[in-house]
Design a protein around this motif. Sequence first.
Motif, mmCIF file in Angstrom:
data_model
loop_
_atom_site.group_PDB
_atom_site.id
_atom_site.type_symbol
_atom_site.label_atom_id
_atom_site.label_comp_id
_atom_site.label_asym_id
_atom_site.label_seq_id
_atom_site.Cartn_x
_atom_site.Cartn_y
_atom_site.Cartn_z
ATOM 1 N N ALA A 140 0.806 -1.214 0.000
ATOM 2 C CA ALA A 140 0.000 0.000 0.000
ATOM 3 C C ALA A 140 0.841 1.268 0.000
ATOM 4 O O ALA A 140 0.332 2.339 -0.316
ATOM 5 N N SER A 141 2.115 1.180 0.356
ATOM 6 C CA SER A 141 2.939 2.375 0.505
ATOM 7 C C SER A 141 4.190 2.298 -0.350
ATOM 8 O O SER A 141 4.892 1.287 -0.372
ATOM 9 N N PHE A 142 4.434 3.398 -1.020
ATOM 10 C CA PHE A 142 5.665 3.612 -1.778
ATOM 11 C C PHE A 142 6.560 4.514 -0.928
ATOM 12 O O PHE A 142 6.139 5.599 -0.519
ATOM 13 N N ILE A 143 7.789 4.086 -0.618
ATOM 14 C CA ILE A 143 8.690 4.836 0.258
ATOM 15 C C ILE A 143 10.034 4.979 -0.446
ATOM 16 O O ILE A 143 10.567 4.005 -0.989
ATOM 17 N N ALA A 144 10.550 6.201 -0.446
ATOM 18 C CA ALA A 144 11.836 6.422 -1.124
ATOM 19 C C ALA A 144 12.493 7.670 -0.576
ATOM 20 O O ALA A 144 11.838 8.556 -0.004
ATOM 21 N N GLU A 149 -8.006 2.842 1.696
ATOM 22 C CA GLU A 149 -9.077 1.920 1.293
ATOM 23 C C GLU A 149 -10.096 2.578 0.379
ATOM 24 O O GLU A 149 -10.636 1.952 -0.526
ATOM 25 N N ASP A 150 -10.379 3.870 0.619
ATOM 26 C CA ASP A 150 -11.379 4.558 -0.190
ATOM 27 C C ASP A 150 -10.788 5.211 -1.435
ATOM 28 O O ASP A 150 -11.475 5.964 -2.133
ATOM 29 N N GLY A 151 -9.511 4.944 -1.718
ATOM 30 C CA GLY A 151 -8.889 5.465 -2.921
ATOM 31 C C GLY A 151 -8.145 6.770 -2.755
ATOM 32 O O GLY A 151 -7.491 7.237 -3.698
ATOM 33 N N LYS A 153 -7.221 3.888 6.980
ATOM 34 C CA LYS A 153 -6.929 2.496 6.682
ATOM 35 C C LYS A 153 -6.316 2.386 5.292
ATOM 36 O O LYS A 153 -6.818 2.947 4.329
ATOM 37 N N ILE A 154 -5.201 1.659 5.231
ATOM 38 C CA ILE A 154 -4.487 1.509 3.978
ATOM 39 C C ILE A 154 -5.109 0.385 3.154
ATOM 40 O O ILE A 154 -5.523 -0.654 3.687
ATOM 41 N N SER A 155 -5.188 0.572 1.852
ATOM 42 C CA SER A 155 -5.778 -0.441 0.976
ATOM 43 C C SER A 155 -4.918 -1.706 0.962
ATOM 44 O O SER A 155 -3.690 -1.638 0.984
ATOM 45 N N LYS A 171 -1.088 -2.952 -5.809
ATOM 46 C CA LYS A 171 0.161 -3.589 -6.212
ATOM 47 C C LYS A 171 0.947 -2.588 -7.040
ATOM 48 O O LYS A 171 0.540 -2.201 -8.136
ATOM 49 N N TRP A 172 2.063 -2.126 -6.497
ATOM 50 C CA TRP A 172 2.892 -1.148 -7.190
ATOM 51 C C TRP A 172 3.732 -1.840 -8.257
ATOM 52 O O TRP A 172 4.275 -2.930 -8.048
#
Length: 974
Positions: free
Chosen positions: A67-71, A91-93, A122-124, A128-129
């Motif tokens: 759910a998370s992209f970290i950089a 979750e809601d986009g 809440k994280i979806s 899928k990244w």
Amino acid sequence: MRVLGSFLLLAAVPVTLAVKSHDFKTCSQAGFCRRGRALSARAAQHESWRSPYTVDADSLTISTDQASFIAGVKSSLYPNIKFGLEVRVHEDGVVRVKMDEVDGLRKRYDEAASWALIADPKISNNIKWKVGKKDARAVYGAKKDVEVVVSFEPLKVTTFRNGKEQVVLNGRGLLHLEHFRTKEPAVAEIPESEVPEEGLDVEDAQKVLKAAKPTAWFEGEEEDAYWEETFSSWTDSKPKGPESLSLDITFPNHGHVYGIPQHASSLDLRTTTGESPYYTEPYRLYNADTFEYLADSTMSLYGSIPVMHAHSTDSTVAIFNAVGSETWIDIAHPSASSTETHWISESGILDVFIMPGPTPKDIFAQYSGLTGTQALPADWALGYHQCRWNYVSSDDVRSVQQKFDEADMPVDVFWLDIEYAEEHKYFIWDKKTFPDPVEMTNDVAAASRKMVVIIDPHFKRTSSYPVYQEAVDRGLLVRQKDGTSEYEGWCWSGSSAWVDFFNPAAWDWWKTLFKTYSLGDDKFSWTQSTDDVYIWNDMNEPSIFNGPEISMPRDNVHHGGWEHRDLHNINGMLFSNLTSQAITVRSDPPKRPFVLTRSFYAGSQRFGAMWTGDNLGTWEHMAVGIKMVLANSIGGFAFTGSDVGGFFGNPDPEMLVRWYHVGAFSPFFRAHAHIDTKRREPYLLAEPHKTMVKNILRRRYSMLPIWYTAFREASTTGLPVARPHYVAFPKDEAGFSLDDQYFIGSSGLLVKPVTEKGATKASVYLPPNEIFYDYDSYSLYRTAAQGKSVEVAAELSQLPLFIQGGSILSTRERPRRSASVMRRDPFTLQVALDKSSSARGELYLDDGVTFNHEQGQIVWREFRSEKSGKGIKLSSRDLTTQNLNSAVDSVALTTYDAANAYAQSLASVRVERVVVLGLGAKPTKITTSTGKELQWEYVPGISSSEKKEGTASLLVIKDPAVSIASDWEIVVQA
């Protein structure tokens, strides 16, 4: 009054002062705004402009839940400065984009979101990244039509729907987090050993050094107000140096933007930059006491909600920029179908929530999922509120109540401004003028009415004032820039101090002050009060008469070591939020609070009501007040209104009547006036104006079920009570800029207040493919594929008010003195049929006072009309059961019984009349589902085929005597 400069307070001899623009900064007078606009100007001058921020691909990680992209993020300006980026999909986009300095010299303020959000979103778990060489992207949504893309070089975040750009962060390369740095020595302090070339003097050396500065192309050649700034007679020390945040947010396919309250301006936000801007100043968000504000300006006012909607016929999107510091926003429209914005904040991290929509309803659900919905108020709070600065004594209050009753005018609340308090020591009654506050309140309550009393945030600095002394003893006061000394400013109380509500230790203490019984141990509580006294929080920007911009110095220190500049726009919210909690817990069992606040931030809607501040008694202020109510509604704050009659000035009877129409169709309905104005209680008007206002008040009360039902919807879905055209008809482009007419909830009521002197007619825009009925004359208007404007009568006694075909309204038509005594009155149902002879409406009821509705003690009904042969069938059914498991509009109950105790208590409350508009044929017989034949009258309509207009047929069903809380059917045979 206040006399700025001498800091003299002479409350007994008030003086009205007009807004002075020089009291408040322009962008050019705010160093960080100058820097931000200069950055934008440099970018515009260079076609090859490129953001210096890039994603460090080697540091990129995707969270285990995907759910998370970290950089990490690098800056070509400062290779040694590190930044961290995180992009989450909820979750809601909703997409949350955060960026902060990593391992910096200091910590940036990162707590704004924590005050606004109701919980960690809440994280979806359906994301899928996909990571490539140039970007990372994720596709999601029920139709897999939404995509978020993080571009690496330069850094850019874009959301798409169906491959079409929706929101772009840093697309124009204006992102800049001014990193923390050490102060470089001034020119005169440069040691000769550091002079770079032999033969140059110190001044020339400095020029050489600056010329070689690698960041000049981006940050500019000069250190503009990095470490200190002067405005008027005040100097703002900046011990942390520059820390502003610049961010461009573009809506490439959306030509209209709304929101960012509070400003006295149009709902559809105007251009502030470009070749021919409407305004030359950016919109400013900086909570300020801008009394007698201009009626068309980007100047900051009392509250700040950094949320913006962008709209087109295709979709609606929005962003919430969680920043608590002063913020300026430039807006440009490079084309009719796109919008560019530039947000410049004094401090804070980048923390932006992108709401994908795609409809206005979706946006309100997504935003309220973050910051919460409007609190459901007590039913009496939707009645009429009577206020002025000041009712001078307890006998004056009793006299005003008596005169309302003698005039047979309904009213629910009487208000007291600052003069009730001894030496403006709030909670302490002036015994000379209010010797019997409890008895006075009880006299008001005996007529089923309430009192509201003002509590301001400034405390008189004297040991004889127990509230101040307790705050001192507990160490709860805001401190000066040294971090230890108590801050002293001037306000109505004279020398004053301010409680630091960012300190958790202040919270429980504040709640104890409102207890109406003695706490013992010499602790202060408000024993000279009752549960029928509610609260008005004013001056909480904070307003400080001898402070910069009539507010608190930015380098003051709050709990946690944060400077006031970091959290200024959040400050006032905490005061009213804690007051609301205090009012709630003072009773056992708790009762719904009422707290009116002047200052607010995102999330304030969870705790009460707001008003648009110290307006003027002018036609322009009457008109702009409607636009401000709509803008605040877009910001999630549905319980909002403007002072009827204007706070300053003496409106003539015509203006006052028109303003009562405006107020009666605002969610919050209060008349208020300055101490210098003439008394203007409505019973003082001469005829015919007195009767006009009485009728307006009675109409408000007859429609209280409609307002209360709209507030239920706002409290569960986030949809506003006062609803702009683009929200109600998001595909009708002709109405996207409308802000002088609006809808009341989902009721189908369309109102167009008249705000022009001498008007006898009004033009009302009606959306396409609809039928509308005039509320009073039953005139019928039809529209085709295109909407149209119609001219209607609008004499002083008239308000253009329409019912949309397909609506069913629930009203109570018996005149009463207050809302509380109406709770068992019978109902009238007004059925406005659409083209297919169908209609629908809702009615929501509960006890109006307690929180028992949260345990299912409610009545929530759906009324329907369906075509049946040549006639119709009307029905009523329970809505809670239908929606108990609905994710769209749930009352969030774990258990529910349609025969709950409250519903049973309304078993004898009946429908006493049904009015049907637009029935195609005269009935032959009308019966209930039990076979009971009903009495009725029918007046056929008069049509004009040329204009497709005329007068609707009118059917009145007399006393069907069906219960408002039960299932039933009425069959109209024709």
